[in-house]
Design an enzyme around this catalytic site. Sequence first.
Site, PDB file in Angstrom:
ATOM      1  N   TYR A  18       0.880  -1.161   0.102  1.00 29.37           N
ATOM      2  CA  TYR A  18      -0.011  -0.056   0.057  1.00 29.37           C
ATOM      3  C   TYR A  18       0.881   1.227  -0.001  1.00 29.37           C
ATOM      4  CZ  TYR A  18      -3.332   3.425   1.458  1.00 29.37           C
ATOM      5  OH  TYR A  18      -4.083   4.769   1.662  1.00 29.37           O
ATOM      6  N   GLU A  46      -3.618   7.394  -4.110  1.00 30.84           N
ATOM      7  CA  GLU A  46      -3.477   6.034  -3.542  1.00 30.84           C
ATOM      8  C   GLU A  46      -3.363   5.284  -4.571  1.00 30.84           C
ATOM      9  OE1 GLU A  46      -6.150   4.258  -0.066  1.00 30.84           O
ATOM     10  OE2 GLU A  46      -6.822   4.024  -1.864  1.00 30.84           O
TER      11      GLU A  46
END
Length: 388
Positions: A109, A197
């Site tokens: 992530y 993101e």
Amino acid sequence: MNIHEYQAKQLFRNYGIPVPDGQQAITPESAGQIARQLDGDGWVVKAQVHAGGRGKAGGVKLAKSLAEVAEFSRQMLGTRLITHQTGEEGLPVNTLLIEKTYPIKREFYLSLLVDRGSERIIFIASAAGGMDIETVAKESPEQILSLQVSPAAGLQAYQCRKIAYALTLKGQQIKALEKIMQGMYQLFLAKDASQIEINPLVETQTGDLFALDAKINFDDNAVAAHPDILAMKDAGQEDEKENKAQQYGLNYITLEGNIGCMVNGAGLAMATMDLVKLKGGMPANFLDVGGGTSIEKVSEAFKLILSDHSVKAVLVNIFGGIVKCDIIAEGILAAVQEVHVNVPVVVRLEGTNAEQGRALLSNSGFNLFAADDLAHAAEQVVALAEAA
Ligand code: ADP
Ligand code: MG
């Protein structure tokens, strides 16, 4: 403002962030053609909606043949995808992204956002990618790293290495991650993003790093300065009423109740909604028509409120400071005449020329209730909505 994954990946390409080979499609036929040109041995069909959580909701499908690409595309196009981020109505699937699949070794992530607390742009990284970062933060916060970027010094190579080591990347991968992070940071600044993101950022079996997913949010107050970003807007992915409101300079947010509220000033709008709740009702919307409102704005505001079929009664709460109350009353009457209002409307006017304003409304012959006090107005509108 949000954009689609395929648009975000185009921006990623422009900033040197590696993404899988692929292209968007709006028909099953073109999806098949794109897959054929990608000459891999597997493809992924991804629904393009302004929400995450698509994988678990059936919006990301791995296809093992060209026939499967076309079949999955046919199944997805024209439907509405419901994920845990969309609400129960879901979002329309009108575009797909067709990509090659890659054998994945690990999923990370990596994101970038503005941290108001530290007044810095920060990176957030985790070796636990692919899943909800909120879940990771809750269940294993030690797996989450954050890193502040100094606005004066910019993103430093040593900071990127720190993240790379934490993700146990090796050799060339460390440089590759630095390039990705620098690209994200440059893109963030250049386009006034509020969030970038990548979840997941993947390491393939051959050791390459790719942004497998891409999400970018932009600061609404800055998009006017970026026509290229504004051109990526897909109004079909947003609340129709909120789009209209924006067009007329109204601040409108759809809520779940049945009492339409029209107020001037955000603070007064909040107080009005609180009072409606206190009296046992539930607002259908938040609507601030602004301080110096006009007849046109009041009229558009009425149309918006009434286009919501759950609205059973309307409360207008206007404080006449910049505009006089009799002028507002005339505006309300003009709007009611034009819009054909078929639910009871309680109007509370206060401020300059309030008496004249109330008299105009009371003598109009319309289904209007002129209240002289806000608490009464709220009680009245709740009772009318209940009776409807
Ligand atoms: P969402 O976050 O909306 O669920 P993602 O783009 O993150 O959608 O995709 C969900 C999952 O699908 C990824 O975590 C990954 O495991 C898999 N996936 C997506 N694209 C590919 C690809 N090109 N090759 C292999 N697997 C993929
Ligand atoms: Mg994802």
